[in-house]
Design a protein around this motif. Structure first.
Motif, PDB file in Angstrom:
ATOM      1  N   GLY A 285     -37.060 -63.573  21.423  1.00 52.58           N
ATOM      2  CA  GLY A 285     -35.690 -63.089  21.229  1.00 52.58           C
ATOM      3  C   GLY A 285     -35.405 -62.730  19.784  1.00 52.58           C
ATOM      4  O   GLY A 285     -34.691 -61.768  19.503  1.00 52.58           O
ATOM      5  N   SER A 286     -35.979 -63.486  18.837  1.00 55.39           N
ATOM      6  CA  SER A 286     -35.648 -63.199  17.441  1.00 55.39           C
ATOM      7  C   SER A 286     -36.417 -62.028  16.883  1.00 55.39           C
ATOM      8  O   SER A 286     -36.041 -61.501  15.852  1.00 55.39           O
ATOM      9  CB  SER A 286     -35.868 -64.410  16.535  1.00 55.39           C
ATOM     10  OG  SER A 286     -36.316 -65.489  17.226  1.00 55.39           O
ATOM     11  N   LEU A 288     -37.067 -59.220  18.682  1.00 52.10           N
ATOM     12  CA  LEU A 288     -36.601 -57.974  19.286  1.00 52.10           C
ATOM     13  C   LEU A 288     -35.566 -57.320  18.375  1.00 52.10           C
ATOM     14  O   LEU A 288     -34.629 -57.962  17.921  1.00 52.10           O
ATOM     15  CB  LEU A 288     -35.988 -58.226  20.670  1.00 52.10           C
ATOM     16  CG  LEU A 288     -36.952 -58.766  21.734  1.00 52.10           C
ATOM     17  CD1 LEU A 288     -36.203 -59.085  23.010  1.00 52.10           C
ATOM     18  CD2 LEU A 288     -38.071 -57.778  22.011  1.00 52.10           C
ATOM     19  N   GLY A 289     -35.743 -56.014  18.128  1.00 51.18           N
ATOM     20  CA  GLY A 289     -34.921 -55.361  17.123  1.00 51.18           C
ATOM     21  C   GLY A 289     -33.643 -54.733  17.628  1.00 51.18           C
ATOM     22  O   GLY A 289     -32.767 -54.392  16.838  1.00 51.18           O
ATOM     23  N   SER A 290     -33.509 -54.568  18.939  1.00 43.38           N
ATOM     24  CA  SER A 290     -32.320 -53.870  19.440  1.00 43.38           C
ATOM     25  C   SER A 290     -32.034 -54.280  20.876  1.00 43.38           C
ATOM     26  O   SER A 290     -32.872 -54.873  21.544  1.00 43.38           O
ATOM     27  CB  SER A 290     -32.555 -52.363  19.401  1.00 43.38           C
ATOM     28  OG  SER A 290     -33.647 -52.039  20.241  1.00 43.38           O
ATOM     29  N   VAL A 294     -34.404 -55.432  24.399  1.00 46.65           N
ATOM     30  CA  VAL A 294     -34.132 -56.515  25.343  1.00 46.65           C
ATOM     31  C   VAL A 294     -34.143 -55.972  26.767  1.00 46.65           C
ATOM     32  O   VAL A 294     -34.769 -56.538  27.667  1.00 46.65           O
ATOM     33  CB  VAL A 294     -32.766 -57.186  25.057  1.00 46.65           C
ATOM     34  CG1 VAL A 294     -32.477 -58.288  26.064  1.00 46.65           C
ATOM     35  CG2 VAL A 294     -32.719 -57.735  23.639  1.00 46.65           C
TER      36      VAL A 294
END
Lengths: 322, 137
Positions: A285-286, A288-290, A294
């Protein structure tokens, strides 16, 4: 060195890959055998029955390894008997320690599993809907029994006290050698520990961007290995392949990464993690950039728990209700 | 006795916790169902905490953080949002209802919103009933 260490090895619900890892020790195993006397090794090596193990005196085995998870009533019985007979019990490999690959079945109800295994697979012909029964009376006089299939896959620790854990599917042989050495020398860590270096896969991974002083960049696109070949160089996580290296024990020497495959977490959690899948979600989760990334992840991995708990679902905090 | 849900709440100290404070100052009424834990940032809430609370029988888990763009640490709440979407999916795969886990952006000026969210969430959980892991306890 006084007497030889009395050693037992039990395979429960596993594939015997952990036994192969033992055999892979080759000359190291020969060296170890000078200090070890094998008193029980079933069902793979020695032909012994329940009653042979049951007949042993309590605490008569110095060291016992269990590989495989618990799914059948037979597994449960044997693990409990072995625990009573052993001074030190080691959950050996991902299945025994965490539930392993078979543990993914825990998100399906038993009926669904049977339907798939005994009905729906394309090579199965079962017009009379015959499913395994724990008991069957043949010709009205022969009472036949099979081990009963239990609701859930469980780890060894769910049933009995476990002294040490060894991760890996199967455990890497160099690392098994280290564990065997530790045991023979008697320099064992406190009870309940993993017999591991405590380092993450990234720590030993040649692709780690930190080795080249590169900064971490967020992931914009999530990829699966079926979508194409991962790049030969660079961190797979940064390329968008969901690699669980940051939170997995790296005693394997990052062997999957060396052959271009992302880490799937068979080594077990690095120290300090209470729930492997939750930590995996935290790490993924941390990075992932956008929001698009997700959404892409959710779409590409329809059953998220099978990604983040691939080897550890039965050891999860949330026991499945399904 | 009527079922009163037990909600474990995590609130970021810069926004939602201040919002809860303001709800008190404004004398806003909301049910005493939430046990609020102050954290430096909603991004500090590990998914492990959420699973831990649910596995130990919390009927609902709530996380409150700053609105997007308002995070004291610039992007902590974006991190929260991405992680928590994954956790929400994960708990559903394990058979928990989606409503057992909720996250909201509540600023320090939104005391009233805090009270409203807590009232609404409590009602929602009352309809849903107790956490299944408690098995009627």
């Amino acid at each position: 060195m006084a007497d030889k260490i009395k050693f037992g090895f039990l395979l429960t619900g596993g594939c015997a890959g952990c036994e192969m890892a033992m055999v892979d020790l080759s000359e190291n195993l020969l060296g170890a055998l000078e200090h070890i006397e094998v008193v029980f090794w079933a069902p793979t090596v020695a032909d012994v029955k329940y009653k042979d193990l049951e007949a042993m005196e309590d605490n008569s085995i110095d060291l016992a390894f269990v590989d495989g998870m618990v799914r059948l009533s037979e597994h449960e019985h044997m693990v409990k008997v072995l625990r009573a007979k052993s001074k030190v019990l080691v959950a050996f490999g991902a299945c025994a320690a965490l539930g392993g690959i078979p543990g993914m079945a825990n998100v399906h109800p038993t009926g669904e599993l049977f339907q798939q295994a005994y009905k729906d697979t394309f090579s199965t012909e079962n017009p009379e809907d015959v499913y395994p029964q724990p008991e069957y009376l043949l010709d009205g006089k022969y009472n036949l029994t099979l081990p009963a299939f239990q609701d859930k896959v469980r780890t060894i620790q769910d049933l009995v006290d476990v002294d040490y854990f060894v991760g890996g599917c199967p455990p890497h042989h160099e690392f098994v050698a280290k564990a065997v050495e530790l045991i023979i020398s008697g320099n064992l860590p406190p009870k309940g520990s993993w017999l591991t270096s405590g380092k993450a896969v990234c720590d030993v991974c040649k692709r780690n961007p930190a080795n080249e002083n590169m900064e971490r960049v967020p992931v914009e696109h999530v990829k699966r290995t079926v979508d194409g070949h991962p790049e030969e160089k660079g961190c797979l996580l940064q390329h968008g392949y969901l690699c669980l290296g940051p939170i997995t024990q790296g005693d394997c020497g990052a062997s999957c990464l060396n052959v271009n495959m992302p880490c799937r977490g068979c080594g077990g959690p690095i120290p300090g993690i209470t729930d492997y899948g939750a930590k995996a979600v935290s790490a993924i989760g941390s990075i992932l950039g956008s929001q698009e990334a997700v959404d892409e992840l959710m779409e590409k991995f329809p059953t998220l728990s099978k990604l983040v708990y691939r080897y550890s679902l039965p050891a999860s905090r949330l026991k499945s209700k399904a | 006795m009527e079922f009163s849900p037990n909600i474990v709440g995590f609130a970021c100290q810069w926004c939602t916790y201040a919002g809860a404070d303001l709800a008190g100052n404004l004398r806003c009424k909301y049910p005493p169902t939430v046990k609020l834990i102050k954290v430096p940032c909603s991004g500090r809430v590990e998914p492990e905490y959420v699973l831990d609370a649910l596995s130990k029988g919390a009927d609902g888990v709530f996380i409150g953080g700053c609105h997007f763009g308002d995070c004291h640490y610039k992007e902590g709440n974006y991190k929260t949002d991405r992680r928590m979407q994954l956790i929400s999916k994960l708990i559903q795969e394990f058979g928990f209802e989606k409503e057992r886990f909720r996250w909201e952006w509540i600023s320090g000026a939104e005391g009233k919103k805090f009270a409203e969210v807590m009232t609404e969430y409590t009602e929602q959980l009352k309809k849903l009933g107790p956490n299944p892991v408690k098995e009627g306890k």
